[in-house]
Design an enzyme around this catalytic site. Sequence first.
Site: not given
Length: 635
Positions: A608, A612
């Site tokens: 992450h 995104d």
Amino acid sequence: MALSRLRHPVISRAPSLIRARFLSLSSAHSFLNRSRGLDSSPEVAETLLRPTSFPLVNGIHGDSSKKKFNIGIRSFSSAEMPEHTVLQMPALSPTMSQGNIVKWMKKEGDKIEVGDVLCEIETDKATVEFESLEEGFLAKILVPEGSKDVPVGQSIAITVEDRDDIGSIPATVSGTEAADKTSTEPAAKHGDNTQESSSVNINTSELPPHIVLEMPALSPTMNQGNIAKWMKKEGDKIEVGDVICEIETDKATVEYECLEEGFLAKILAPEGSRDVAVGQPIAITVEDSNDLEAVRTSVSTDVKTKNEKPVQKIAKDVKTQKTNFSRISPAAKMLISEHGLDASSITSSGPRGTLLKGDVLAAIKSGKVSKVSGPKEKTSSPSVHPQTSSSLPAGSKSDVQDVAYEDLPNSQIRKVIAARLLESKQYTPHLYLSTDVILDPLLLFRKELKAKYDVKVSVNDIVIKAVAIALRNVPEANAYWDASKGEMVLCDSVDISIAVATEKGLMTPIVRNADQKSISSISLEVKELAEKARAGKLKPNEFQGGTFSISNLGMFPVDNFCAIINPPQAGILAVGRGNQVVEPAIGDDGIEKPAVVTKMNLTLSADHRVFDGKVGGAFVAALQSNFSDIRRLLL
């Protein structure tokens, strides 16, 4: 099984025990040992002469003809000389055994700062600038400018921290004398997480000319290895290229080849030794067969492996130890209940006084654990009296009936896989995105390739190509997270790692520049890499690196799953099996009708910090687009 071959073993020459190791021109280990000249007594010297760990080289910089290296140093204490540091001729390439001192950039008495170039060394590959790792003063040059064929490991200079100590360095000291003063240093000690390895006692003053073979670092992540098998026995003749032993690393089983002819005088790490630290001596060879006996009598080893530690612990009198455990694990509690054991007679070894399953099993094996009186004694064998059951020696028939289990030792590969997967789940924030793609266009495309061009490719081959094109179209997804800089780094090439199951664990060979290759060439390369992986013949460049991974379980009844990211990569795609489903479809007449379609689930596990929602969504959309129009992969 055919094995890959090691053609650059690390060797250390005697009589000097000062060693420098370089496994490549891009990264290396250095030998850094420090001691303080506070006391000349043997007790203090033994305490102070402690080798430290192997720090990494800071790197290479400069032009291609001159490369700079920060190299390891060794210091020692003696009664005649003040605190000082001995600089050695390093091995700056796998094939380097000697070098030339081209030019000294510092003179005796000059001040040295960290990073200053001390001298230029001409190797068999290039001219290298020798940088200093510490500040001080150049007290003595042991090898003058212009010296040729200086052996690796020979002392070339002495530095001191205080200018006033320069005059205390004897004017007649030579490189050989400086090396001999360090020959009595003890072998490097490793942490508790490594093997309590062979303590090797080598009296170099009594040894003839010889070569000490060390455990080499055969991959960037390797810090220890296992001696799988010795192919030569002590006393055997060794020719150039002969395989001495097989070493099990964290990646594969490698054959250790000899670069020089001679005789195997002494094996320091016996066959089956586990977790042998990188750099630890494993054998000694000599050039003359008449020197074999001299080496055998002068060198003694005391090998203690990890597996021997529990035995030593069990041998202690358990009853004399004070029981102070405050917690008990569920598995240990169940074992105590099943066997009717007295928990107060078992010693705990877990954190904060926790009694573990291993503690109970160790107590049962020792045969010195007492049993409680009462109904729990019914768990004992009816043919054996409860009181005599607890006093039976370890390994008896009663013990085998009570505790039926089998120890399956992990391979080095599986140990590394376990550690890296745990690290990934702990420190990498996983983001999961899942989608279904229609597989019918891909299956039809496969049939056309077979029918028209006689080209047979698998579904996985086309998936690799589709993923590679998606990564090329969404370059933000072809990246990794640089923890040291705290930023994302884009990769220049699309290199796909393919998960291949082997007997020793999961390997990930790499299809490099997959976006630029045809599906047929990808198919041939995948077959070749998979065969090499299963045979343990992968070369380091064939499984190290990669920018993205694919794990395909479509050949099993697995509809979908979430894979764990393989650091330092930022993404891995989990591919499930194809399933036929009924869903509405618009026919040629424009009327909506039920139709049977084949769908396949794709689940992206992404870092992450790199992916995104926007980047992840764009990548999944690009994948779906590639599967819906499979012919665009040919463009």
